[in-house]
Design a protein around this motif. Structure first.
Motif, PDB file in Angstrom:
ATOM      1  N   TYR A   1      50.945  39.054  41.995  1.00 41.28           N
ATOM      2  CA  TYR A   1      49.475  38.912  42.732  1.00 41.28           C
ATOM      3  C   TYR A   1      48.886  40.157  43.112  1.00 41.28           C
ATOM      4  O   TYR A   1      47.523  40.378  42.793  1.00 41.28           O
ATOM      5  CB  TYR A   1      49.828  38.087  44.020  1.00 41.28           C
ATOM      6  CG  TYR A   1      48.663  38.176  44.806  1.00 41.28           C
ATOM      7  CD1 TYR A   1      47.432  37.484  44.564  1.00 41.28           C
ATOM      8  CD2 TYR A   1      48.847  38.775  46.083  1.00 41.28           C
ATOM      9  CE1 TYR A   1      46.404  37.486  45.606  1.00 41.28           C
ATOM     10  CE2 TYR A   1      47.741  38.765  46.980  1.00 41.28           C
ATOM     11  CZ  TYR A   1      46.627  38.325  46.745  1.00 41.28           C
ATOM     12  OH  TYR A   1      45.675  38.252  47.677  1.00 41.28           O
ATOM     13  N   LEU A   2      49.586  41.154  43.389  1.00 45.12           N
ATOM     14  CA  LEU A   2      48.877  42.115  43.870  1.00 45.12           C
ATOM     15  C   LEU A   2      48.606  43.206  42.645  1.00 45.12           C
ATOM     16  O   LEU A   2      47.392  43.709  42.914  1.00 45.12           O
ATOM     17  CB  LEU A   2      50.103  43.097  44.760  1.00 45.12           C
ATOM     18  CG  LEU A   2      49.395  44.591  45.035  1.00 45.12           C
ATOM     19  CD1 LEU A   2      48.392  44.330  46.257  1.00 45.12           C
ATOM     20  CD2 LEU A   2      50.443  45.255  46.048  1.00 45.12           C
TER      21      LEU A   2
ATOM     22  N   HIS B   1      45.318  41.360  41.347  1.00 48.69           N
ATOM     23  CA  HIS B   1      44.321  41.688  42.433  1.00 48.69           C
ATOM     24  C   HIS B   1      43.669  43.061  42.379  1.00 48.69           C
ATOM     25  O   HIS B   1      42.528  43.195  42.321  1.00 48.69           O
ATOM     26  CB  HIS B   1      44.710  41.196  44.030  1.00 48.69           C
ATOM     27  CG  HIS B   1      43.506  40.895  44.724  1.00 48.69           C
ATOM     28  ND1 HIS B   1      42.590  41.911  44.989  1.00 48.69           N
ATOM     29  CD2 HIS B   1      43.150  39.695  45.222  1.00 48.69           C
ATOM     30  CE1 HIS B   1      41.519  40.999  45.610  1.00 48.69           C
ATOM     31  NE2 HIS B   1      41.922  39.646  46.147  1.00 48.69           N
ATOM     32  N   LEU B   2      44.532  44.002  42.230  1.00 47.63           N
ATOM     33  CA  LEU B   2      44.084  45.321  42.185  1.00 47.63           C
ATOM     34  C   LEU B   2      43.392  45.515  40.811  1.00 47.63           C
ATOM     35  O   LEU B   2      42.259  46.415  40.894  1.00 47.63           O
ATOM     36  CB  LEU B   2      45.057  46.401  42.070  1.00 47.63           C
ATOM     37  CG  LEU B   2      45.938  46.455  43.648  1.00 47.63           C
ATOM     38  CD1 LEU B   2      47.143  47.479  43.214  1.00 47.63           C
ATOM     39  CD2 LEU B   2      45.144  46.871  44.633  1.00 47.63           C
TER      40      LEU B   2
ATOM     41  N   SER C   1      39.650  44.196  41.608  1.00 45.74           N
ATOM     42  CA  SER C   1      38.787  44.674  42.790  1.00 45.74           C
ATOM     43  C   SER C   1      37.923  45.858  42.331  1.00 45.74           C
ATOM     44  O   SER C   1      38.290  46.668  41.812  1.00 45.74           O
ATOM     45  CB  SER C   1      39.856  45.130  43.821  1.00 45.74           C
ATOM     46  OG  SER C   1      38.874  45.694  45.062  1.00 45.74           O
TER      47      SER C   1
END
Lengths: 155, 510
Positions: free
Chosen positions: A52-53, A56-57, A60
């Motif tokens: 997920y991270l 997401h990164l 962004s």
């Protein structure tokens, strides 16, 4: 909402893994495999969180620093490490004492014949080849952030 | 078949665990520093908690692996079996913790984004503020430059006009509606008869004629200005000054006259010269007229005189006819004298000029007139300059001039008085002067411009022909000199006639 979906998926997945059919009692006992399962589930949770991270990164727009690229690499490598470790735990659970020779000594080996399971286990024992670069990525990323912030503050 | 030795794995396990623990701690240290430098940045907070969780996990797992290897290799496998569940449990908890921190990353990010938006707004506001401040600064700088340039211009202008004001040879003044002078230049002060400007100065009080003042003020109020207004001013010492005045009214916000600013030019000298020119032209015209008349009358008078003398021989001296012819002869001769005087006035009569000493001429005249003056208790005072330069002149005619002047002085005094005759030759001048002053009643100002006119007299009928001063004027002019009347004199009474003659230029005094 998207984050909520991911959390829901991870929770359901965990429930499926843990919800194996067994006699239902008022007080559930905890035999030996339960600890391994929980540990494995924690790896799965960690895999999901890192995935997920990483995702997401990548999307962004606020994050422009080069340090975040290292953070993404850290996520990816640790995700792989988690998978490897998960596989190591799983494979080890299928091996017996007979599969090893000279256990507890420097001459300890995996007994012949070398099966794919044994080979998988053997490879997973080198999981630090992944975890060390991963933790270095975290370190480099943070050091970049730190230098950028220091330069910004100096202005 | 090849065995798979586990030694490399054991070494990698121990070494890798150590490295991971050390690097995890270093990472945590950087994360900690970041939170200290920018505590408001939520992302650094997230990374710090992630590092703490990762360091705890790395330490727990790494120490666990190292302990396991040492316990197993040292033959204490039983001890490890006891510790193993604890180690695994802690690792599980720490993995979950790290995962939990990561799962809530989006919350950290939202907070960060919200702050960044605010920071962005703040930055934009700050940038606008800085831009505005810069614009204000530039405007301020420009304003300072503009003010400096304007101040310099103003200073130059002020200096220019102050210089003009101070050095103007005409009077420049500023006064209120009541005539009180607020500012006046030195020329104006001198024009009004002062050496230094008095504390209070009322310009209107210097107007000699009240009607002039009223007209001046009326014009100023009606038109807002006065242009080339001729006035007669009475100076502080009482002397008169002819001035040409131009002024502008100073108005207040309501358009009311609160004062005026003006320039006055002293025209006294120009007026005197103009008057003299007018007088000279008048006298020249009269002279021409008189000469023409005299020439025309002279011939018939000669015939009348000749015939009357011839006819006298035809009658006895005692006869009435002879007596009548005597009267004709006498009056004809009187007419001839008048004609001769007219010719002298008009400079038509012949004269012979020689080098002469004016003092000698004066002595001659005084010796003749002194007796009659003494009879009337009039004293002759002689103030004759020694070494008076010679002049070129007709002694006979100059005697007549002085005789006329002394005779007029006698007439003006009547009895008991002084007649002063003085001569002088101011050094550096090309003329000598002779002044005849009496202590008589003086000549009224209104007839002063007529006294040199032929036949103008204040004497009664039969007491004078009115040609005395005309002849004097004609003779002086014929000698390239001038005659100036001063009445009253500086003593406040009496009359002075100032005669001037050019000094004779000879080889000795060149």
């Amino acid at each position: 909402m998207r984050h909520l979906n991911i959390l829901t998926f991870i929770t359901l997945f965990t429930l499926v893994l843990t919800g194996l059919p067994s006699p239902c009692h008022a007080f559930q006992s905890h035999p030996a495999p339960e600890g391994l399962y929980v540990h494995q589930m924690s790896h799965v949770l960690f895999i999901g969180a890192l995935a997920y991270l990483y995702w997401h990164l990548g999307k962004s727009s606020l994050i422009a620093s080069r340090g975040w690229h290292y953070m993404r690499l850290f996520c990816l490598l640790f995700l792989v490490w988690n998978c490897l470790t998960f596989a190591g735990h799983a494979s080890y659970s299928y091996l017996s004492v007979d599969d090893f020779v000279n256990m507890g000594t420097w001459q300890s080996k995996i007994a012949l014949p070398v099966t794919p399971l044994k080979l998988l286990y053997y490879l997973t024992r080198f999981e630090h080849l992944i975890s060390v670069p991963a933790i270095f990525c975290l370190f480099i990323g943070l050091r970049l952030f730190y230098r950028e912030v220091c330069a910004e503050e100096e202005k | 078949m090849i065995n798979l030795p586990l030694v490399p794995a054991i070494i990698a396990d121990i070494g890798g665990s150590l490295i991971v623990i050390i690097v995890a701690f270093l990472s945590a240290q950087y994360a900690y520093r970041l939170t200290k430098i920018q505590p408001e940045n939520f992302l650094w907070g997230f990374l710090f908690y992630l590092c703490v969780a990762m360091t705890a996990f790395a330490t727990s797992r790494g120490v666990g692996h190292i302990v396991r290897q040492f316990l197993i290799l040292s033959g204490n496998e039983t001890a490890w079996r006891t510790l193993s569940p604890f180690s695994g449990g802690i690792n599980t908890l720490l993995i979950t913790s790290a995962a939990s921190v990561i799962i809530y990353y989006h919350k950290w990010l939202e907070a960060y984004e919200a702050i960044q938006i605010e920071v962005g707004k703040q930055k934009v506001a700050n940038a606008k503020l800085a831009e505005t401040a810069e614009e204000l600064h530039e405007m301020n700088l420009n304003l300072e430059e503009i003010v400096e340039i304007r101040t310099q211009d103003l200073s130059i202008s002020e200096k220019k006009f102050r210089h003009f004001f101070e050095n103007s040879k005409d009077m420049v003044y500023f006064c209120n509606d009541g005539g009180q002078v607020s500012d006046i230049n030195q020329s104006g002060v001198e024009m009004l008869g002062y050496q230094e400007r008095p504390d209070k100065l009322d310009l209107h009080s210097f107007f000699k004629d009240v009607e002039d003042l009223e007209k001046y003020l009326q014009t100023l109020h009606d038109n807002g200005f006065v242009r080339d207004f001729e006035i007669e001013m009475e100076r502080q010492d009482g002397s008169l000054c002819h001035a040409l005045l131009s002024a502008n009214a100073i108005l207040n916000e309501k358009g009311e006259v609160v004062g005026c600013e003006g320039v006055a030019k002293d025209m006294t000298r120009i007026k005197t010269i103009t008057d003299q020119l007018i007088s000279q032209r008048k006298m020249a015209s009269i002279g021409q007229l008189a000469a023409g008349v005299a020439h025309e009358i002279n011939t018939p008078l000669g015939i009348i005189l000749g015939y009357s003398q011839l006819m006298q021989d035809d009658f006895s001296k005692e006869s009435e006819e002879h007596q009548n012819l005597n009267v004709i002869e006498r009056q004809t001769k009187a007419c001839q004298k008048i004609v001769a005087d007219l010719l002298k006035f008009s400079r038509q009569s012949a004269s012979e000029k020689v080098q002469l000493q004016l003092n000698d001429v004066i002595e001659d005249v005084i010796s003749v007139t002194e007796h009659s003056l003494n009879m009337a208790h009039i004293h002759i005072i002689k103030e004759l300059a020694a070494d008076l330069p010679l002049i070129s002149g007709d002694p006979e005619r100059l005697r007549q001039v002085l005789f006329n002047l002394i005779n007029n002085a006698h007439h003006a005094i009547g009895e008991n008085g002084n007649v002063t005759v003085c001569t002088s030759a101011p050094p550096g001048n090309t003329t000598i002067t002779c002044t005849v002053t009496d202590t008589g009643r003086g000549i009224p100002a209104e007839i002063q411009d007529k006294i040199f006119d032929p036949f103008f007299t204040t004497k009664g009928v039969g007491q004078g022909t009115g040609l005395g001063l005309s002849v004097t004027y004609g003779i002086i002019n014929d000698h390239d000199g001038s005659v100036i009347l001063e009445s009253p004199t500086s003593s406040g009474s009496g009359t002075s006639f100032h005669l001037s003659f050019p000094i004779l230029i000879t080889k000795t005094n060149i």
